[in-house]
Design a protein around this motif. Structure first.
Motif, PDB file in Angstrom:
ATOM      1  N   ASN A 254       0.829  -1.213   0.000  1.00  0.00           N
ATOM      2  CA  ASN A 254       0.000   0.000   0.000  1.00  0.00           C
ATOM      3  C   ASN A 254       0.860   1.259   0.000  1.00  0.00           C
ATOM      4  N   GLN A 255       1.941   1.236   0.742  1.00  0.00           N
ATOM      5  CA  GLN A 255       2.839   2.392   0.752  1.00  0.00           C
ATOM      6  C   GLN A 255       3.533   2.567  -0.595  1.00  0.00           C
ATOM      7  N   ASN A 256       3.907   1.441  -1.219  1.00  0.00           N
ATOM      8  CA  ASN A 256       4.559   1.528  -2.528  1.00  0.00           C
ATOM      9  C   ASN A 256       3.608   2.086  -3.586  1.00  0.00           C
ATOM     10  N   LYS A 257       2.315   1.794  -3.458  1.00  0.00           N
ATOM     11  CA  LYS A 257       1.350   2.355  -4.411  1.00  0.00           C
ATOM     12  C   LYS A 257       1.323   3.878  -4.311  1.00  0.00           C
ATOM     13  N   LYS A 260       4.479   5.206  -5.784  1.00  0.00           N
ATOM     14  CA  LYS A 260       4.503   5.073  -7.240  1.00  0.00           C
ATOM     15  C   LYS A 260       3.759   6.221  -7.910  1.00  0.00           C
ATOM     16  N   ILE A 261       2.702   6.708  -7.279  1.00  0.00           N
ATOM     17  CA  ILE A 261       1.960   7.836  -7.856  1.00  0.00           C
ATOM     18  C   ILE A 261       2.866   9.061  -7.986  1.00  0.00           C
ATOM     19  N   PHE A 262       3.609   9.349  -6.946  1.00  0.00           N
ATOM     20  CA  PHE A 262       4.514  10.495  -7.003  1.00  0.00           C
ATOM     21  C   PHE A 262       5.649  10.281  -7.998  1.00  0.00           C
ATOM     22  N   SER A 263       6.133   9.027  -8.093  1.00  0.00           N
ATOM     23  CA  SER A 263       7.213   8.743  -9.038  1.00  0.00           C
ATOM     24  C   SER A 263       6.743   8.928 -10.479  1.00  0.00           C
ATOM     25  N   VAL A 264       5.539   8.407 -10.790  1.00  0.00           N
ATOM     26  CA  VAL A 264       5.011   8.554 -12.150  1.00  0.00           C
ATOM     27  C   VAL A 264       4.740  10.019 -12.459  1.00  0.00           C
ATOM     28  N   SER A 266       6.234  12.670 -11.221  1.00  0.00           N
ATOM     29  CA  SER A 266       7.484  13.417 -11.413  1.00  0.00           C
ATOM     30  C   SER A 266       8.120  13.111 -12.763  1.00  0.00           C
ATOM     31  N   VAL A 267       8.078  11.830 -13.193  1.00  0.00           N
ATOM     32  CA  VAL A 267       8.648  11.473 -14.501  1.00  0.00           C
ATOM     33  C   VAL A 267       7.806  12.038 -15.633  1.00  0.00           C
ATOM     34  N   ALA A 268       6.450  11.993 -15.475  1.00  0.00           N
ATOM     35  CA  ALA A 268       5.571  12.470 -16.549  1.00  0.00           C
ATOM     36  C   ALA A 268       5.685  13.971 -16.765  1.00  0.00           C
ATOM     37  N   PHE A 269       5.887  14.755 -15.712  1.00  0.00           N
ATOM     38  CA  PHE A 269       5.933  16.202 -15.853  1.00  0.00           C
ATOM     39  C   PHE A 269       7.355  16.741 -16.003  1.00  0.00           C
ATOM     40  N   LEU A 270       8.325  15.860 -16.072  1.00  0.00           N
ATOM     41  CA  LEU A 270       9.683  16.333 -16.313  1.00  0.00           C
ATOM     42  C   LEU A 270       9.889  16.864 -17.735  1.00  0.00           C
ATOM     43  N   PHE A 313       3.745   4.307 -20.004  1.00  0.00           N
ATOM     44  CA  PHE A 313       3.596   3.638 -18.705  1.00  0.00           C
ATOM     45  C   PHE A 313       2.346   2.749 -18.690  1.00  0.00           C
ATOM     46  N   ARG A 314       1.297   3.252 -19.351  1.00  0.00           N
ATOM     47  CA  ARG A 314       0.060   2.477 -19.397  1.00  0.00           C
ATOM     48  C   ARG A 314       0.254   1.191 -20.179  1.00  0.00           C
ATOM     49  N   ARG A 315       0.973   1.250 -21.301  1.00  0.00           N
ATOM     50  CA  ARG A 315       1.238   0.067 -22.106  1.00  0.00           C
ATOM     51  C   ARG A 315       2.072  -0.950 -21.338  1.00  0.00           C
ATOM     52  N   ARG A 316       2.977  -0.480 -20.534  1.00  0.00           N
ATOM     53  CA  ARG A 316       3.825  -1.382 -19.749  1.00  0.00           C
ATOM     54  C   ARG A 316       3.132  -1.898 -18.487  1.00  0.00           C
ATOM     55  N   GLY A 317       1.965  -1.376 -18.159  1.00  0.00           N
ATOM     56  CA  GLY A 317       1.249  -1.804 -16.965  1.00  0.00           C
ATOM     57  C   GLY A 317       1.766  -1.216 -15.683  1.00  0.00           C
ATOM     58  N   TRP A 318       2.468  -0.104 -15.757  1.00  0.00           N
ATOM     59  CA  TRP A 318       3.035   0.507 -14.555  1.00  0.00           C
ATOM     60  C   TRP A 318       2.040   1.392 -13.813  1.00  0.00           C
ATOM     61  N   LEU A 319       0.937   1.736 -14.471  1.00  0.00           N
ATOM     62  CA  LEU A 319      -0.042   2.612 -13.822  1.00  0.00           C
ATOM     63  C   LEU A 319      -1.093   1.832 -13.049  1.00  0.00           C
ATOM     64  N   GLY A 320      -1.417   0.627 -13.503  1.00  0.00           N
ATOM     65  CA  GLY A 320      -2.438  -0.160 -12.821  1.00  0.00           C
ATOM     66  C   GLY A 320      -1.845  -0.937 -11.655  1.00  0.00           C
ATOM     67  N   TYR A 321      -2.729  -1.483 -10.807  1.00  0.00           N
ATOM     68  CA  TYR A 321      -2.312  -2.292  -9.671  1.00  0.00           C
ATOM     69  C   TYR A 321      -1.878  -3.661 -10.168  1.00  0.00           C
ATOM     70  N   SER A 322      -0.747  -4.091  -9.705  1.00  0.00           N
ATOM     71  CA  SER A 322      -0.257  -5.405 -10.091  1.00  0.00           C
ATOM     72  C   SER A 322      -1.063  -6.478  -9.376  1.00  0.00           C
ATOM     73  N   ARG A 323      -1.324  -7.576 -10.044  1.00  0.00           N
ATOM     74  CA  ARG A 323      -2.106  -8.670  -9.480  1.00  0.00           C
ATOM     75  C   ARG A 323      -1.267  -9.939  -9.565  1.00  0.00           C
ATOM     76  N   VAL A 324      -1.177 -10.615  -8.449  1.00  0.00           N
ATOM     77  CA  VAL A 324      -0.409 -11.843  -8.367  1.00  0.00           C
ATOM     78  C   VAL A 324      -1.361 -12.955  -7.990  1.00  0.00           C
ATOM     79  N   VAL A 325      -1.383 -14.018  -8.740  1.00  0.00           N
ATOM     80  CA  VAL A 325      -2.266 -15.130  -8.496  1.00  0.00           C
ATOM     81  C   VAL A 325      -1.412 -16.343  -8.122  1.00  0.00           C
ATOM     82  N   ALA A 326      -1.698 -16.907  -6.947  1.00  0.00           N
ATOM     83  CA  ALA A 326      -0.956 -18.066  -6.484  1.00  0.00           C
ATOM     84  C   ALA A 326      -1.917 -19.004  -5.786  1.00  0.00           C
ATOM     85  N   LYS A 327      -2.018 -20.238  -6.305  1.00  0.00           N
ATOM     86  CA  LYS A 327      -2.849 -21.276  -5.698  1.00  0.00           C
ATOM     87  C   LYS A 327      -4.291 -20.825  -5.532  1.00  0.00           C
ATOM     88  N   GLY A 328      -4.819 -20.114  -6.531  1.00  0.00           N
ATOM     89  CA  GLY A 328      -6.214 -19.711  -6.486  1.00  0.00           C
ATOM     90  C   GLY A 328      -6.504 -18.479  -5.672  1.00  0.00           C
TER      91      GLY A 328
END
Length: 332
Positions: A254-257, A260-264, A266-270, A313-328
């Motif tokens: 949750n903290q990394n999310k 990540k908003i601030f990182s994106v 800062s890079v987008a408005f540079l 960033f959108r094409r690379r999936g860096w803007l959306g929440y990552s989803r990890v699926v393990a054992k259902g």
């Protein structure tokens, strides 16, 4: 409060306090619960025994838990677990004094282990033959009580597991989960410490040759039960560590999310900032003086330099929440 018990047809029968020193009875067990100094003095004068005070129960060294007094009486100090409804668990120290034919127990609060032993002794004739059987029954019931506490811990951890592994944790929910895990870890530690103390007490009785052959076998069975509980406390400790690490990991996600908003951003408005800086520092040939569309084109370039990185960033999936699926199980 003074509880006096005598053996009648293999059962523990409790005598009322009013008949305590008016009848010539020989009890097998005298239980003193939150007694005053006067009540303790009555027992000492009646049976010629020296009982520890409540201050001595609280201030005791580990080396003084088991010893033989000058008059031949055996003194033991044992911790018993007490779970309060809606409150944290506690450990109550109980002092035992073993004379030639009687058991004296002194404690500040009534314990469920003692109530259960009294109830079983009344309903199961022949389960108690002398004061040593009462003491062993207390230790055996204490092991059962600790086992019930461990079962309650496991059930509570199952509920915590469903919250942690099947839901997206918010910071508020994670704080509640951590609080629940900390309480269960505290109880698990108290149960383990209580079992260690009970094992030491039973071992002392066995080494001191205070038990007959049948009681010796019963003491060995108590030690085997405690050994099995030790393995279960280790399992619960590992499960608590797993849930703790999982909860902390979700908090970090949750903290990394947020980071990540601030990182994106800062890079987008540079790039727009770079374009605006270059355009504004062109003092020798200023486009706005001789170029009609200088400002609109500069603004368009700034917008395009901001949109293109976001699109990438959108094409690379860096803007959306990552989803990890393990054992259902899906973690979002």
């Amino acid at each position: 409060m003074i509880n006096t018990f005598v053996l009648r047809n293999g059962r523990l029968c409790q005598y009322p306090a009013s008949k305590y020193h008016s009848e010539d009875i020989v009890p097998v067990w005298v239980d003193l619960v939150a007694t005053s100094d006067d009540e303790r003095a009555i027992v000492e004068n009646r049976y010629g025994v020296t009982l520890p005070s409540h201050d001595e129960l609280q201030d005791i060294e580990a080396s003084a838990r088991y010893y033989e007094a000058e008059n031949g009486h055996i003194h033991l100090r044992t911790d018993f677990l007490l779970e309060d409804d809606g409150g944290p668990s506690r450990v109550i120290t109980v002092a035992f004094v073993l004379t030639e034919d009687m058991l004296f127990s002194i404690h500040a609060e009534d314990l469920p282990v003692f109530r259960l032993v009294r109830m079983r002794a009344r309903s199961r004739p022949g389960s108690v033959a002398d004061y040593r059987d009462v003491l062993l029954e207390l230790y055996a019931t204490d092991a059962e009580y600790s086992a019930d506490a461990l079962e309650g811990i496991y059930q509570n951890l199952e509920s915590v597991s469903q919250t942690v592994l099947q839901h997206q944790l918010t910071d508020e929910t994670a704080a509640e989960v951590l609080n629940s895990i900390a309480q269960e870890e505290d109880l698990n530690g108290r149960v383990r410490g209580n079992m260690m103390d009970t094992r030491r007490a039973v071992s002392f009785l066995m080494r001191g040759r205070l038990l007959n052959p049948s009681q010796f076998d019963e003491a060995r069975q108590i030690l085997r039960d405690i050994e099995s509980l030790d393995g279960h406390t280790v399992f619960l400790f590992e499960k608590i560590n797993f849930l703790m690490d999982s909860t902390v990991g979700f908090i970090n996600i949750n903290q990394n999310k947020t980071i990540k908003i601030f990182s994106v951003a800062s890079v987008a408005f540079l790039p727009p900032t770079l374009v605006a800086s270059i355009y504004g520092m062109n003092f020798e040939n200023m486009p706005e003086l001789g170029w009609k569309f200088g400002y609109p084109i500069a603004v368009a370039i700034m917008i395009a330099s901001a949109v293109l990185p976001l699109f990438y960033f959108r094409r690379r999936g860096w803007l959306g929440y990552s989803r990890v699926v393990a054992k259902g199980i899906t973690f979002a």
